[in-house]
Design an enzyme around this catalytic site. Structure first.
Site, PDB file in Angstrom:
ATOM      1  N   ASP A 132      -9.212  -3.122  -0.777  1.00  0.00           N
ATOM      2  CA  ASP A 132      -9.541  -2.589   0.633  1.00  0.00           C
ATOM      3  C   ASP A 132      -7.813  -2.736   0.574  1.00  0.00           C
ATOM      4  O   ASP A 132      -6.933  -3.747   0.695  1.00  0.00           O
ATOM      5  CB  ASP A 132      -9.883  -3.811   1.380  1.00  0.00           C
ATOM      6  CG  ASP A 132      -9.978  -3.750   2.384  1.00  0.00           C
ATOM      7  OD1 ASP A 132      -9.753  -2.311   3.159  1.00  0.00           O
ATOM      8  OD2 ASP A 132     -10.999  -4.508   2.868  1.00  0.00           O
ATOM      9  N   ASP A 170     -10.065   3.367   3.649  1.00  0.00           N
ATOM     10  CA  ASP A 170      -8.251   2.216   3.209  1.00  0.00           C
ATOM     11  C   ASP A 170      -9.354   1.557   2.122  1.00  0.00           C
ATOM     12  O   ASP A 170      -8.754   0.404   1.785  1.00  0.00           O
ATOM     13  CB  ASP A 170      -8.054   1.609   4.535  1.00  0.00           C
ATOM     14  CG  ASP A 170      -8.861   0.997   4.903  1.00  0.00           C
ATOM     15  OD1 ASP A 170     -10.029   0.679   4.782  1.00  0.00           O
ATOM     16  OD2 ASP A 170      -8.484  -0.187   5.188  1.00  0.00           O
ATOM     17  N   GLU A 171     -11.018   1.686   1.529  1.00  0.00           N
ATOM     18  CA  GLU A 171     -11.285   0.745   0.239  1.00  0.00           C
ATOM     19  C   GLU A 171     -12.032   1.221  -0.610  1.00  0.00           C
ATOM     20  O   GLU A 171     -13.485   2.412   0.037  1.00  0.00           O
ATOM     21  CB  GLU A 171     -12.158  -0.482   1.354  1.00  0.00           C
ATOM     22  CG  GLU A 171     -13.446  -0.425   1.890  1.00  0.00           C
ATOM     23  CD  GLU A 171     -13.594  -1.393   2.335  1.00  0.00           C
ATOM     24  OE1 GLU A 171     -14.577  -2.415   2.046  1.00  0.00           O
ATOM     25  OE2 GLU A 171     -13.820  -1.118   3.737  1.00  0.00           O
TER      26      GLU A 171
END
Ligand code: MG
Length: 390
Positions: free
Chosen positions: A11, A105-106
Site C-alpha cells: 500500500d 495504490d494498493e
C-alpha cells in the site's frame, strides 16, 4: 519449504500527495492534502504531516482547513496518479502475475511461487519496497501474513514507509490487541451491538459465550467475526483480469508458410512462455493460440485443459491442436504467432484455496468491491477480460 506467510499487501503511503511532491519538491515536509476546493470538496489524500491534526481522506475540505491552519490544498491530477499506478502495477507483475489490485495504490500479491528466488517473504517485501523507491521514488508500506485479511492489517501498522511481517505463531497476539472495528464487516451497527456485549478488542470477542454473539449480530455474521478473530481467511488472491495471462508472441521478419517453420516457431514460443510460467511458480489451465496472417487478419483459439500444466510439451501439443482449427485464407502466410496461458494458479496452492467459495466471505468481497468503486479500482485493471495473447 513453502512460505507460511505467502500473502503481501502493498500500500502506497499518501499516494496522491507523494506523486505531487515528486513534481513539486517544495511540498515536502509541509502540511499538504490533495482535493478539490469547491463547497462540497473532500480530502482525496492526506500527507502524514496533517494526520496529527485529525485530517483524513474523505473528510470535508472545510473541516480539514479548520483542523489544520496553514493547510496546503493541491488540486487532484488523476492522470498523473493513473500513470504512477500503471508503473506500480507493472512493477508488481514483474514479481508475480498473482496481483489483486484493491485501488490505484494498493494490491495483494501471492508470492508463494517466488520461494525459489527469495529466502523468505520478508525479503520479497523488502525487495518490492526498494524497487518502488528506486524506480518510482515513492514510499510504500508492506504487510506480510498468511492471509489477505491479516496482511492488510499489517501494512496499516507498518505505515508510513515500513514493513510488518506477522508470523503465523504471532498472529493471534497481533489480532487480539486490535479494536473489533478493524475486522472487515464491522460497521457502525455491528460495532454498537458488540459494545453492548462489552466487546472492544478482538480478544474480547473470543470470550463472548457461545450463542450470545449469534443472537446479537446474526448467525452468519457471528461465524464470520469468529473466523476473522481467529485469523481465518481462506480467500485466495484473485489476480486482476489483465494480469491473468502470461503470453509470448512474435512477428516474423519474413512471413511463414511451411508447417515445419510454424511447428518450430510454436515450440520455441511454448518453451519461452512455460519458462516464464514456472519462474513465477505457476501452472495454467487455459492455452490460447493467436495467429495473424499476411493480410493482418487475426484469430485466436483457446482450449481449457482438464488439469493445470506448466510443461512446454503439454502447451505445445495443445497449440498444435488449436492450429488445426485455424483456417488461413488462400495464399496467406503467417505474420505473427502467439501463445497465451491463463487460468493461472500457484503450483503449490492447496486445492481448497482454488475451489472454495465460502458464502460467508461474500460480504467481505462486496466491501472490497465498494472500496474499488470508491477509489476507482477500474484503473487497476478490470479492462481486457479476454485472456489476450498480445
Ligand atoms: Mg495507500
Amino acid at each position: 519449504m513453502a512460505f507460511s506467510e505467502p500473502i503481501l499487501h502493498v500500500d502506497m503511503d499518501a499516494f496522491f500527495v507523494e506523486v505531487e511532491r515528486l513534481r513539486d519538491p517544495s511540498l515536502r515536509g509541509r502540511p499538504v492534502v490533495v482535493g478539490g476546493t469547491g463547497p462540497r470538496a473532500v480530502v482525496a489524500a492526506a500527507s502524514y504531516e496533517v494526520r496529527p491534526f485529525g485530517v483524513r481522506s474523505a473528510m470535508p475540505m472545510s473541516a480539514a482547513r479548520r483542523a489544520c491552519p496553514g493547510l496546503i490544498v493541491v488540486p487532484p491530477d488523476r492522470s498523473a496518479y493513473s500513470e504512477a499506478s500503471e508503473r506500480l502495477f507493472e512493477l508488481f507483475r514483474e514479481f508475480t502475475p498473482l496481483v489483486e489490485g484493491l485501488s490505484v495504490d494498493e494490491a495483494f500479491l501471492d508470492v508463494r511461487g517466488l520461494r525459489h528466488h527469495f529466502g523468505d517473504p520478508g525479503e520479497i517485501g523488502t525487495a518490492i519496497r526498494q524497487r518502488i523507491r528506486d524506480e518510482l521514488s515513492l514510499p510504500a508500506s508492506v504487510g506480510v501474513a498468511a492471509s489477505k485479511f491479516v496482511a492488510k492489517l499489517a501494512s496499516e501498522r507498518a505505515k508510513p514507509d515500513g514493513l510488518l511481517w506477522v508470523r503465523v505463531g504471532d498472529q493471534q497476539a497481533f489480532l487480539d490487541e486490535l479494536d473489533v472495528s478493524e475486522l472487515w464487516g464491522v460497521g457502525v451497527a455491528t460495532k454498537a451491538a458488540l459494545e453492548r456485549l462489552g466487546v472492544e478488542t478482538v480478544a474480547d470477542l473470543g470470550s463472548v459465550p457461545p450463542g450470545l454473539l449469534e443472537r446479537a449480530v446474526g448467525e452468519s455474521h457471528a461465524a464470520h467475526l469468529r473466523d476473522l478473530a481467529a485469523g481465518h481467511d481462506p480467500r485466495p488472491v484473485e489476480p486482476d483480469q489483465r494480469a491473468r495471462s502470461i503470453s509470448v508472441e512474435h512477428t516474423f521478419d519474413r512471413d511463414l508458410s511451411s508447417t515445419d517453420e510454424i511447428r518450430s516457431a510454436l515450440a520455441g514460443h511454448a518453451d519461452e512462455v512455460t519458462r516464464r510460467l514456472r519462474r513465477a511458480g505457476l501452472r495454467a489451465r487455459t492455452v490460447t493460440l493467436k495467429v495473424r496472417d499476411s493480410e493482418f487478419h487475426t484469430v485466436t483459439r483457446s482450449e481449457t485443459l482438464a488439469g493445470s500444466v506448466d510443461v512446454s510439451t503439454a502447451v505445445f501439443k495443445t497449440v498444435m491442436r488449436l492450429l488445426e482449427r485455424v483456417e488461413l485464407g488462400a495464399g496467406r502466410k503467417i505474420r505473427l504467432l502467439g501463445i497465451g496461458l491463463s487460468g493461472l494458479e500457484a503450483r503449490d496452492r492447496p486445492e481448497q484455496m482454488v475451489a472454495g467459495t465460502d458464502r460467508r466471505w461474500e460480504s467481505v468481497d462486496r466491501a472490497l468491491d465498494e472500496v474499488r468503486d470508491r477509489f476507482g479500482g477500474s484503473a487497476v485493471g478490470r479492462a481486457g477480460a479476454r485472456p489476450d495473447a498480445g
